[in-house]
Motif scaffolding. Structure first.
Motif, short mmCIF file in Angstrom:
data_model
loop_
_atom_site.label_atom_id
_atom_site.label_comp_id
_atom_site.label_asym_id
_atom_site.label_seq_id
_atom_site.Cartn_x
_atom_site.Cartn_y
_atom_site.Cartn_z
N GLU A 145 0.83 -1.21 0.00
CA GLU A 145 0.00 0.00 0.00
C GLU A 145 0.86 1.25 0.00
N SER A 146 0.38 2.25 -0.73
CA SER A 146 1.06 3.54 -0.75
C SER A 146 0.93 4.21 0.61
N ASN A 147 1.77 5.19 0.85
CA ASN A 147 1.73 5.93 2.10
C ASN A 147 0.35 6.53 2.34
N ALA A 148 -0.11 6.48 3.58
CA ALA A 148 -1.47 6.95 3.93
C ALA A 148 -1.66 8.42 3.59
N ASN A 149 -0.56 9.21 3.56
CA ASN A 149 -0.65 10.64 3.26
C ASN A 149 -0.61 10.93 1.76
N ASP A 150 -0.40 9.87 0.99
CA ASP A 150 -0.33 10.03 -0.46
C ASP A 150 -1.75 10.24 -1.02
N LYS A 151 -1.98 11.39 -1.66
CA LYS A 151 -3.31 11.68 -2.19
C LYS A 151 -3.70 10.71 -3.31
N ASN A 152 -2.70 10.17 -3.98
CA ASN A 152 -2.95 9.23 -5.07
C ASN A 152 -2.77 7.78 -4.59
N LYS A 153 -3.15 7.56 -3.35
CA LYS A 153 -2.96 6.25 -2.74
C LYS A 153 -3.66 5.15 -3.53
N HIS A 154 -2.94 4.07 -3.76
CA HIS A 154 -3.50 2.92 -4.45
C HIS A 154 -2.64 1.69 -4.13
N ASN A 155 -3.16 0.54 -4.43
CA ASN A 155 -2.39 -0.68 -4.23
C ASN A 155 -1.46 -0.91 -5.41
N THR A 156 -0.19 -1.10 -5.13
CA THR A 156 0.80 -1.40 -6.15
C THR A 156 1.30 -2.81 -5.95
N TYR A 157 1.24 -3.60 -7.01
CA TYR A 157 1.69 -4.98 -6.90
C TYR A 157 3.14 -5.10 -7.31
N ASN A 158 3.89 -5.77 -6.49
CA ASN A 158 5.31 -5.92 -6.71
C ASN A 158 5.69 -7.40 -6.76
N LEU A 159 6.87 -7.65 -7.25
CA LEU A 159 7.37 -9.01 -7.38
C LEU A 159 8.56 -9.21 -6.45
N CYS A 160 8.49 -10.26 -5.65
CA CYS A 160 9.56 -10.57 -4.71
C CYS A 160 10.14 -11.93 -5.07
N TYR A 161 11.45 -12.04 -5.21
CA TYR A 161 12.03 -13.34 -5.55
C TYR A 161 13.18 -13.73 -4.62
N GLY A 162 13.35 -15.04 -4.49
CA GLY A 162 14.48 -15.60 -3.76
C GLY A 162 15.49 -16.12 -4.76
N SER A 163 16.77 -15.98 -4.43
CA SER A 163 17.82 -16.31 -5.40
C SER A 163 18.63 -17.53 -5.01
N THR A 164 19.42 -18.00 -5.96
CA THR A 164 20.27 -19.17 -5.74
C THR A 164 21.36 -18.88 -4.73
N ASN A 165 21.88 -17.66 -4.71
CA ASN A 165 23.00 -17.33 -3.82
C ASN A 165 22.59 -16.73 -2.48
N GLY A 166 21.29 -16.51 -2.25
CA GLY A 166 20.85 -16.08 -0.93
C GLY A 166 20.10 -14.78 -0.81
N PRO A 167 20.42 -13.73 -1.61
CA PRO A 167 19.66 -12.48 -1.47
C PRO A 167 18.20 -12.67 -1.89
N ILE A 168 17.30 -11.92 -1.24
CA ILE A 168 15.89 -11.85 -1.62
C ILE A 168 15.63 -10.43 -2.08
N ARG A 169 14.98 -10.28 -3.23
CA ARG A 169 14.83 -8.94 -3.80
C ARG A 169 13.37 -8.63 -4.11
N LEU A 170 13.03 -7.35 -3.92
CA LEU A 170 11.67 -6.86 -4.19
C LEU A 170 11.72 -5.86 -5.33
N PHE A 171 10.99 -6.16 -6.41
CA PHE A 171 10.91 -5.29 -7.56
C PHE A 171 9.52 -4.65 -7.65
N GLY A 172 9.46 -3.43 -8.19
CA GLY A 172 8.18 -2.80 -8.37
C GLY A 172 8.30 -1.48 -9.11
#
Length: 401
Positions: free
Chosen positions: A374-401
């Motif tokens: 969810e966007s910040n509550a103070n954001d006038k253009n508040k909306h739900n943004t869908y993001n992609l989160c992945y786990g990797s072979t070497n260990g880091p987990i990353r969130l894209f959006g």
């Protein structure tokens, strides 16, 4: 020996009656979506969001391959949990990316992790279920930092697990290196049934979102493990097959053959999909580098998507809103691979629409989930943004959006 057999049969009958009663109660109550651990298929995405996706956050702490991640919201805070081949289960605050809990109770790789809706509904507890190559399935209360339960009936390593889409997530299925699938009652901590048929490791399992045309509710041979549910379990195996199981009768309904290497991921398409046959299809990813689409009604392969250059480790369905007015909402399958890419496939045209590349140092995409932030509550253009989160072979987990 006969006395033991009679006692066992009596216990099964008692369990069956108990489940019937709870199933009926569950059918009468109004369901709530307590967790946001999975993408809701009724939503749609603008595909352009993914064309312009950027790395938002990185979660670091694991020292080995991430096999599974899940996301959910508890008491207003979004969490991520992860299972790794460093034998750890970790919990993260999504907003801050801080690791807030780590469980080291498993003695081998943690293969799959899932948040439990059932424990929240009944006890208001944030509980994670994990499967491991130590042959066990464990339940963890990360709020109170303790292990709640251990299921240890499998005789070999446990891989994929999934909570039921009915009865408030009370039931769990699991796939194992012992070539079986087990159905568990989370409330009683009992193994209700063992599904036999695969001839090699069962890598992945999933409950159907709702009943489909393969179920024959007039079958008089049913043993009523869960009365009148009409749900199925889909499983993928190192024997290169995908199998469909009727929970109500415990029968094997179908065998899908076509992959030339072991099946690493299976996923039901939702009934909301706006194409012919939607809801009666399964997608799969394999070590043969392909993604395939199967028709449950005909037991046949519909489409093969080729483009990956290494194992396909994870597949998900994503309904997406195309900018072209003539196409409207389209069905998209997403696949994550050891080639370090996540690819987006159009079901209607069988073409690749888009590709997201992981960071070079990740060396492969092992799992991914879509998450709504969810966007910040103070954001006038508040909306739900869908993001992609992945786990990797070497260990880091990353969130894209």
């Amino acid at each position: 020996m006969n006395m033991q057999k009679e006692e066992s049969q009596s216990e099964e009958r008692i369990n069956s009656k108990r489940i019937k009663r709870i199933q009926k109660d569950d059918n009468n109550e109004k369901k709530e979506n307590i967790f946001t651990s999975n993408f809701y298929p009724s939503s749609t995405f603008d595909l352009e969001l993914f064309h312009s996706a950027k790395l938002l956050k990185t979660f670091t702490g694991h020292t080995n391959h991430i096999d599974s991640i899940d996301l959910f919201t508890f008491d207003g805070i979004q969490y991520l949990c992860s299972g790794s081949r460093d034998d750890l289960l970790c919990v993260w605050d999504v907003e801050t990316t801080k690791q807030i809990q780590s469980f080291d109770g498993h003695s081998h790789h943690v293969f799959c992790v899932k948040f439990s809706n059932y424990y929240y509904r009944k006890y208001h507890l944030p509980v994670i279920c994990s499967s491991s190559w130590d042959k066990t399935i464990r339940f963890w209360d990360f709020k109170n930092n303790k292990e709640l339960e251990i299921f240890s009936d499998h005789t070999e390593s446990v891989e994929g697990i999934d909570f039921s889409s009915f009865a408030g997530g009370r039931y769990l299925c699991s796939g194992s290196w012992d070539c079986t699938i087990r159905l568990w009652d989370v409330e009683t901590s009992k193994s209700l049934h063992v599904f036999n048929g695969h001839t090699n490791i069962v890598r992945c399992v999933e409950f159907s979102p709702q009943s489909n045309g393969k179920i024959n509710n007039n079958d008089k041979s049913k043993i009523d493990i869960i009365d009148g549910s009409g749900y199925t379990i889909c499983s993928g195996s190192a024997d290169k097959t995908i199998r469909l199981w009727d929970i109500e009768t415990t029968k094997e309904l179908a065998i899908f053959r076509g992959h030339s290497d072991w099946v690493r991921s299976v996923h039901y398409l939702p009934f909301s999909i706006q194409i012919n046959g939607g809801g009666n299809m399964i997608c799969s990813g394999s070590a043969d580098k392909t993604v395939r689409l199967w028709d449950i009604r005909s037991d046949k392969e519909i489409t093969i998507f080729k483009g990956h250059t290494a194992n396909v480790n994870c597949v998900k369905y994503l309904p997406c809103e195309n900018n072209h007015k003539d196409t409207g909402v389209i069905g998209i399958i997403c696949s994550g691979s050891s080639d370090n890419t996540i690819q987006f496939w159009d079901i209607r045209t069988n073409k690749q629409l888009h590709q997201i590349e992981g960071k070079k140092e990740d060396s492969g995409i092992s799992c991914f989930q879509f998450v709504s932030l969810e966007s910040n509550a103070n954001d006038k253009n508040k909306h739900n943004t869908y993001n992609l989160c992945y786990g990797s072979t070497n260990g880091p987990i990353r969130l894209f959006g």
